[in-house]
Design a protein around this motif. Structure first.
Motif, PDB file in Angstrom:
ATOM      1  N   ALA A  26      51.169 -31.428  27.925  1.00  0.00           N
ATOM      2  CA  ALA A  26      50.764 -32.710  27.358  1.00  0.00           C
ATOM      3  C   ALA A  26      49.789 -32.442  26.211  1.00  0.00           C
ATOM      4  O   ALA A  26      49.203 -31.359  26.123  1.00  0.00           O
ATOM      5  N   PRO A  27      49.603 -33.405  25.296  1.00  0.00           N
ATOM      6  CA  PRO A  27      48.630 -33.202  24.218  1.00  0.00           C
ATOM      7  C   PRO A  27      47.243 -32.869  24.775  1.00  0.00           C
ATOM      8  O   PRO A  27      46.790 -33.466  25.748  1.00  0.00           O
ATOM      9  N   GLU A  28      46.596 -31.897  24.144  1.00  0.00           N
ATOM     10  CA  GLU A  28      45.265 -31.471  24.558  1.00  0.00           C
ATOM     11  C   GLU A  28      44.321 -31.547  23.365  1.00  0.00           C
ATOM     12  O   GLU A  28      44.731 -31.656  22.219  1.00  0.00           O
ATOM     13  N   THR A  29      43.036 -31.476  23.661  1.00  0.00           N
ATOM     14  CA  THR A  29      42.021 -31.611  22.623  1.00  0.00           C
ATOM     15  C   THR A  29      41.856 -30.325  21.822  1.00  0.00           C
ATOM     16  O   THR A  29      41.667 -29.248  22.395  1.00  0.00           O
ATOM     17  N   TRP A  30      41.941 -30.451  20.505  1.00  0.00           N
ATOM     18  CA  TRP A  30      41.649 -29.364  19.578  1.00  0.00           C
ATOM     19  C   TRP A  30      40.519 -29.854  18.672  1.00  0.00           C
ATOM     20  O   TRP A  30      40.649 -30.886  18.008  1.00  0.00           O
ATOM     21  N   ASP A  31      39.409 -29.132  18.654  1.00  0.00           N
ATOM     22  CA  ASP A  31      38.257 -29.519  17.845  1.00  0.00           C
ATOM     23  C   ASP A  31      38.354 -28.912  16.451  1.00  0.00           C
ATOM     24  O   ASP A  31      38.819 -27.782  16.285  1.00  0.00           O
ATOM     25  N   ILE A  32      37.906 -29.664  15.456  1.00  0.00           N
ATOM     26  CA  ILE A  32      37.888 -29.157  14.084  1.00  0.00           C
ATOM     27  C   ILE A  32      36.763 -28.130  13.936  1.00  0.00           C
ATOM     28  O   ILE A  32      35.611 -28.400  14.276  1.00  0.00           O
ATOM     29  N   ASP A  33      37.108 -26.937  13.461  1.00  0.00           N
ATOM     30  CA  ASP A  33      36.129 -25.903  13.135  1.00  0.00           C
ATOM     31  C   ASP A  33      35.651 -26.184  11.711  1.00  0.00           C
ATOM     32  O   ASP A  33      36.277 -25.780  10.732  1.00  0.00           O
ATOM     33  N   THR A  34      34.539 -26.904  11.613  1.00  0.00           N
ATOM     34  CA  THR A  34      34.091 -27.376  10.299  1.00  0.00           C
ATOM     35  C   THR A  34      33.668 -26.228   9.383  1.00  0.00           C
ATOM     36  O   THR A  34      33.670 -26.388   8.163  1.00  0.00           O
ATOM     37  N   GLY A  35      33.317 -25.088   9.961  1.00  0.00           N
ATOM     38  CA  GLY A  35      32.939 -23.944   9.138  1.00  0.00           C
ATOM     39  C   GLY A  35      34.112 -23.325   8.406  1.00  0.00           C
ATOM     40  O   GLY A  35      33.917 -22.556   7.453  1.00  0.00           O
ATOM     41  N   HIS A  36      35.335 -23.660   8.838  1.00  0.00           N
ATOM     42  CA  HIS A  36      36.536 -23.121   8.197  1.00  0.00           C
ATOM     43  C   HIS A  36      37.478 -24.244   7.770  1.00  0.00           C
ATOM     44  O   HIS A  36      38.693 -24.045   7.691  1.00  0.00           O
ATOM     45  N   SER A  37      36.917 -25.392   7.496  1.00  0.00           N
ATOM     46  CA  SER A  37      37.720 -26.550   7.090  1.00  0.00           C
ATOM     47  C   SER A  37      37.099 -27.204   5.863  1.00  0.00           C
ATOM     48  O   SER A  37      35.912 -27.015   5.571  1.00  0.00           O
ATOM     49  N   THR A  38      37.909 -27.975   5.145  1.00  0.00           N
ATOM     50  CA  THR A  38      37.444 -28.626   3.919  1.00  0.00           C
ATOM     51  C   THR A  38      38.013 -30.029   3.816  1.00  0.00           C
ATOM     52  O   THR A  38      39.198 -30.251   4.082  1.00  0.00           O
ATOM     53  N   VAL A  39      37.157 -30.966   3.451  1.00  0.00           N
ATOM     54  CA  VAL A  39      37.589 -32.320   3.108  1.00  0.00           C
ATOM     55  C   VAL A  39      37.223 -32.524   1.642  1.00  0.00           C
ATOM     56  O   VAL A  39      36.052 -32.630   1.298  1.00  0.00           O
ATOM     57  N   GLY A  40      38.207 -32.517   0.766  1.00  0.00           N
ATOM     58  CA  GLY A  40      37.931 -32.521  -0.660  1.00  0.00           C
ATOM     59  C   GLY A  40      38.712 -33.565  -1.432  1.00  0.00           C
ATOM     60  O   GLY A  40      39.654 -34.174  -0.903  1.00  0.00           O
ATOM     61  N   PHE A  41      38.313 -33.796  -2.675  1.00  0.00           N
ATOM     62  CA  PHE A  41      38.995 -34.768  -3.520  1.00  0.00           C
ATOM     63  C   PHE A  41      38.964 -34.337  -4.978  1.00  0.00           C
ATOM     64  O   PHE A  41      38.122 -33.530  -5.395  1.00  0.00           O
ATOM     65  N   THR A  42      39.887 -34.891  -5.755  1.00  0.00           N
ATOM     66  CA  THR A  42      39.965 -34.652  -7.194  1.00  0.00           C
ATOM     67  C   THR A  42      40.254 -35.973  -7.876  1.00  0.00           C
ATOM     68  O   THR A  42      41.093 -36.745  -7.410  1.00  0.00           O
ATOM     69  N   VAL A  43      39.554 -36.242  -8.984  1.00  0.00           N
ATOM     70  CA  VAL A  43      39.776 -37.486  -9.716  1.00  0.00           C
ATOM     71  C   VAL A  43      39.725 -37.196 -11.214  1.00  0.00           C
ATOM     72  O   VAL A  43      38.942 -36.359 -11.669  1.00  0.00           O
ATOM     73  N   ARG A  44      40.592 -37.865 -11.967  1.00  0.00           N
ATOM     74  CA  ARG A  44      40.568 -37.707 -13.426  1.00  0.00           C
ATOM     75  C   ARG A  44      39.273 -38.264 -13.987  1.00  0.00           C
ATOM     76  O   ARG A  44      38.794 -39.334 -13.585  1.00  0.00           O
ATOM     77  N   HIS A  45      38.702 -37.523 -14.964  1.00  0.00           N
ATOM     78  CA  HIS A  45      37.431 -37.917 -15.570  1.00  0.00           C
ATOM     79  C   HIS A  45      37.583 -37.917 -17.081  1.00  0.00           C
ATOM     80  O   HIS A  45      38.067 -36.943 -17.670  1.00  0.00           O
ATOM     81  N   ASN A  46      37.201 -39.018 -17.693  1.00  0.00           N
ATOM     82  CA  ASN A  46      37.309 -39.150 -19.150  1.00  0.00           C
ATOM     83  C   ASN A  46      38.726 -38.856 -19.651  1.00  0.00           C
ATOM     84  O   ASN A  46      38.916 -38.366 -20.759  1.00  0.00           O
ATOM     85  N   ILE A  47      39.699 -39.110 -18.800  1.00  0.00           N
ATOM     86  CA  ILE A  47      41.119 -38.960 -19.109  1.00  0.00           C
ATOM     87  C   ILE A  47      41.550 -37.508 -19.279  1.00  0.00           C
ATOM     88  O   ILE A  47      42.624 -37.108 -18.821  1.00  0.00           O
ATOM     89  N   VAL A  48      40.704 -36.679 -19.920  1.00  0.00           N
ATOM     90  CA  VAL A  48      41.150 -35.341 -20.312  1.00  0.00           C
ATOM     91  C   VAL A  48      40.741 -34.243 -19.347  1.00  0.00           C
ATOM     92  O   VAL A  48      41.033 -33.064 -19.587  1.00  0.00           O
ATOM     93  N   SER A  49      40.050 -34.560 -18.274  1.00  0.00           N
ATOM     94  CA  SER A  49      39.619 -33.530 -17.339  1.00  0.00           C
ATOM     95  C   SER A  49      39.672 -34.055 -15.909  1.00  0.00           C
ATOM     96  O   SER A  49      40.008 -35.222 -15.680  1.00  0.00           O
ATOM     97  N   LYS A  50      39.347 -33.194 -14.977  1.00  0.00           N
ATOM     98  CA  LYS A  50      39.298 -33.588 -13.576  1.00  0.00           C
ATOM     99  C   LYS A  50      37.964 -33.183 -12.967  1.00  0.00           C
ATOM    100  O   LYS A  50      37.432 -32.111 -13.274  1.00  0.00           O
TER     101      LYS A  50
END
Length: 209
Positions: A26-50
């Motif tokens: 059955a499904p079991e609990t797996w904890d996120i290892d935050t030391g080896h994980s990333t929550v990231g984002f990218t957004v365009r800036h001034n149209i010509v860069s990110k």
């Protein structure tokens, strides 16, 4: 649903024997290892860069059966004030009411509502993303990076990507440039790379608890 450049997690593929032992589990609990994980984002800036960034502090769990990924439940909480774009002045602005208003809304959450595998390695996860107190459904494409035995436990790696419109969550500040474009684009690309570790029986708890 990130958020510096993101490195992909590399985990060895789970052995046939390990898959066999979990086939009827059955499904079991797996904890996120935050030391080896990333929550990231990218957004365009001034149209010509990110511009890129991440959230440094987060935690969460997956209720997971490697043989039945469609039954997976995901629950992640992010500390909004931990946003880091490698620029203190910009980070301060992002924490203000113009963007994440962290004093009023200190956390960002994601709770899955369904997981739809396409094959053994890829699929779609749907879930409710809450930012600035506003909850909207989002869709992320995921890739299973692998399962392995390491450091005394069972580990699994996943990557998920997607795009949201920040204005849907009242993250709406921007400036109009001389050419009519926006200083900050409305669309934000998210990249989440997770390494998880199967909780020991005495540590296991339902996602979100």
């Amino acid at each position: 649903m990130p958020l510096t450049a993101f490195g992909r997690l590399t985990l060895s593929v789970l052995t046939v024997g390990l898959i066999a032992t979990t086939a009827n589990a059955a499904p079991e609990t797996w904890d996120i290892d935050t030391g080896h994980s990333t929550v990231g984002f990218t957004v365009r800036h001034n149209i010509v860069s990110k511009s890129m960034g991440r959230f440094a502090d987060f935690n969460g769990t997956l209720m997971l059966d490697p043989a039945k990924l469609e039954e997976t439940k995901i629950d992640v909480t992010i500390d909004a004030a931990s946003i880091d774009t490698d620029n203190d002045k910009r980070d301060g602005h992002l924490k203000s009411p113009d963007f994440f208003d962290v004093a009023k809304f200190p956390t960002i959450t994601f709770k899955s509502t369904s997981v739809k595998p396409k094959d053994k390695e890829t699929g779609v996860v749907m879930g409710d993303l809450t930012i600035n107190g506003i909850t909207k459904p989002v869709e992320l494409m995921y890739t299973v990076l692998g399962f392995t035995e390491a450091w005394g436990g069972q580990r699994a790696g996943f990557e998920a990507t997607g795009t949201i419109n920040r204005k849907d969550f009242n993250v709406s500040w921007s400036k109009v440039l001389d050419n009519g474009g926006l200083a900050v684009a409305e669309k934000v690309d998210i990249t989440i790379a997770l390494e998880t570790v199967k909780a020991k029986p005495e540590e296991a708890k339902p996602a979100g608890k």
